[in-house]
Write an enzyme that holds these catalytic residues in place. Structure first.
Site, PDB file in Angstrom:
ATOM      1  CD  GLU A 191      -3.252   0.521   2.103  1.00  0.00           C
ATOM      2  OE1 GLU A 191      -4.408   0.283   1.738  1.00  0.00           O
ATOM      3  OE2 GLU A 191      -2.927   0.534   3.315  1.00  0.00           O
ATOM      4  CG  HIS A 204       5.837 -29.626  -0.274  1.00  0.00           C
ATOM      5  ND1 HIS A 204       6.267 -30.897  -0.570  1.00  0.00           N
ATOM      6  CD2 HIS A 204       6.644 -29.176   0.722  1.00  0.00           C
ATOM      7  CE1 HIS A 204       7.273 -31.218   0.228  1.00  0.00           C
ATOM      8  NE2 HIS A 204       7.526 -30.186   1.018  1.00  0.00           N
ATOM      9  CE  LYS A 243     -12.384   2.512   1.488  1.00  0.00           C
ATOM     10  NZ  LYS A 243     -11.721   3.488   2.344  1.00  0.00           N
TER      11      LYS A 243
HETATM   12  O1  PA5 Z   1      -3.111   1.798   5.989  1.00  0.00           O
HETATM   13  C1  PA5 Z   1      -4.203   2.304   5.874  1.00  0.00           C
HETATM   14  O2  PA5 Z   1      -4.393   3.532   6.004  1.00  0.00           O
HETATM   15  C2  PA5 Z   1      -5.420   1.471   5.577  1.00  0.00           C
HETATM   16  O3  PA5 Z   1      -5.096   0.141   5.380  1.00  0.00           O
HETATM   17  C3  PA5 Z   1      -6.428   1.566   6.706  1.00  0.00           C
HETATM   18  O4  PA5 Z   1      -5.828   1.126   7.888  1.00  0.00           O
HETATM   19  C4  PA5 Z   1      -7.687   0.748   6.416  1.00  0.00           C
HETATM   20  O5  PA5 Z   1      -8.250   1.123   5.193  1.00  0.00           O
HETATM   21  C5  PA5 Z   1      -8.713   0.933   7.524  1.00  0.00           C
HETATM   22  O6  PA5 Z   1      -9.067   2.273   7.655  1.00  0.00           O
HETATM   23  P1  PA5 Z   1      -9.768   2.811   8.946  1.00  0.00           P
HETATM   24  O7  PA5 Z   1      -8.860   2.639  10.091  1.00  0.00           O
HETATM   25  O8  PA5 Z   1     -10.029   4.256   8.652  1.00  0.00           O
HETATM   26  O9  PA5 Z   1     -11.039   2.030   9.126  1.00  0.00           O
END
Ligand code: PA5
Length: 445
Positions: free
Chosen positions: A285, A306, A420
């Site tokens: 990410e 495996h 989303k």
């Molecule tokens: O690293 C990040 O920002 C994301 O993976 C969030 O942690 C994830 O989308 C969850 O978001 P939130 O904590 O606002 O529910």
């Protein structure tokens, strides 16, 4: 301290050294707060700045849940879940963590998917349980988490009564905004704040990770101490060649430049499965944007030797491996002797199982390097809180540096919004009328 071995990374010392100035610049920019995404670098000096009072506050809250719950459900997704799960699974007995052993509450995870069966089965499982809930969401508006929390809040109130529910539901969210904050304030839940300047995937050393880990019965002070020691060991004044975050960031970028587009995180201990998952999110990410970034994959060895072993040995040569190698297991078990020796394995009798595992690890490294797969090893003395704290901070800082060297903002995730937007348009969320019309026309057209 944990160590990084880059001797089999199949990249020349000159090539690694050629990244020194970029890496140093990136680390300096992190320190000075002048890098891309500089409003999200609050994690950088977090370990050394957590106060004893704050730790006590977390411990007290954990104690309240430990005393009043046999089960605690952690509702959260992505960075609001993976770190806690990674540490809890790495430290727990492989067979007891899902079954309450009378000492520690069982920790379950929800709010990380929209599986109807998963949620139905969870609510069934919780019937009759004295359960509590951690509602973890920085934005406080994430659909997966909000859905699970709705179900869990209702069930907890019905099963345990409003007063007890108030005691055993805790929110970890933004200081001011979002539905999780509004709900916590309205209901009078205990709550903890996720600092504005710490993004989800860098938040495991905030209450997001620390509270569930403490509830599970693990020593969060040791975890933070490990991270703080790594913070010192990789500080900006540590020379490039001695700074393992700088080295890891440099080697990854060097390999990427040479066409190695996929990094595979490897463990030889099944308990590290969710550390792999946490790492996958952290790097994927952070770096996968602007049409760039190493794709993060993960395997559990020897299990996956495996399955994916064939691809790694002989498939497209676009991969490199990073192995987390645990030097000493927590328990001792010997390979048994068998009088009939039908499997021909008596030559191993009396050896530690870990010795066999270590030879599998070494044999795999040699084979994969022979097959043209660059290999790095993170050498970790033991799987305990202190070393996990070091690992967490090591990967976080190296990730920040690596992303900046790559030329992206490692601290945002604009791409996550695309699904989303479509999902809300498809579900007809109020305010999305135009998008709903457009997506319907596209599907029908
Ligand atoms: O690293 C990040 O920002 C994301 O993976 C969030 O942690 C994830 O989308 C969850 O978001 P939130 O904590 O606002 O529910």
């Amino acid at each position: 301290m944990i160590k990084l071995d880059i001797s089999k990374a199949l990249v020349s010392a000159e090539k690694v050294a050629s990244f020194e100035s970029k890496v140093t610049e990136a680390q300096q920019a992190l320190e000075n707060g002048t890098c891309a995404g500089n409003d999200f670098v609050g994690w950088l000096h977090l370990p050394s700045s957590i106060s004893a009072e704050f730790m006590t506050e977390l411990q007290e809250c954990a104690q309240t849940l430990r005393e009043n719950c046999d089960t605690v459900v952690v509702a959260g997704i992505g960075g609001s879940y993976l770190g806690a799960r990674a540490v809890i699974e790495a430290l727990s007995n492989s067979f007891q963590w899902l079954t309450n052993n009378g000492e520690n509450p069982t920790i379950l995870f929800a709010g990380n998917n929209i599986g109807e069966d998963y949620l139905y089965e969870l609510t069934e499982y919780l019937k009759g349980k004295k359960f509590g809930v951690l509602n973890i969401s920085k934005s406080g508006t994430t659909t997966e988490t909000a859905l699970a929390f709705r179900l869990l809040k209702k069930q907890c109130e019905e099963q345990r009564g409003k007063e007890m529910a108030k005691k055993v539901i805790v929110a970890i969210t933004d200081a001011k905004k979002g539905a999780a904050r509004t709900c916590a304030d309205k209901e009078g839940y205990t709550s903890f704040v996720i600092p504005d300047n710490v993004g989800g995937r860098f938040s495991v050393l905030t209450p997001v990770g620390l509270l569930p880990i403490a509830i599970a019965g693990f020593d969060i002070a040791k975890l933070v101490k490990g991270a703080a020691d790594m913070e010192l060991a990789t500080a900006a004044n540590i020379p490039f060649n001695e700074n393992i975050c700088a080295q890891y960031a440099a080697v990854r970028n060097a390999l990427y430049q040479e066409g190695k587009k996929i990094e595979i995180m490897v463990n030889f201990q099944p308990k590290l499965h969710f550390m792999n998952e946490w790492w996958k999110q952290l790097y994927g990410e952070s770096e996968g944007k602007d049409g760039k970034g190493i794709f993060t994959a993960a395997v559990d060895f020897s299990t996956d030797l495996h399955s994916m072993g064939q691809w790694i040995q002989e498939g497209e040569r676009t991969i490199f491996e990073t192995v987390v190698s645990i030097e000493e297991p927590e328990h001792k078990l010997l390979f048994p002797n068998d009088e009939e020796n039908l499997d021909g394995l008596n030559f191993l009798a009396g050896k530690r199982v870990d010795e066999v595992n270590k030879m599998a690890e070494l044999g795999t490294q040699l084979a994969h390097v022979d097959g043209g797969v660059p290999n790095m090893r993170l050498i970790v003395p033991r799987l305990d809180e202190y070393n996990l704290g070091q690992m967490i901070y090591f990967f976080e800082k190296a990730c920040g540096i690596s992303g900046l060297v790559l030329g992206v903002n490692p601290f945002n995730q604009p791409g996550v919004e695309a699904y989303k937007k479509n999902m809300f348009a498809l579900l007809g969320k109020p305010g999305y009328e135009k998008e709903t019309e457009a997506i319907k026309a596209r599907l029908n057209g």
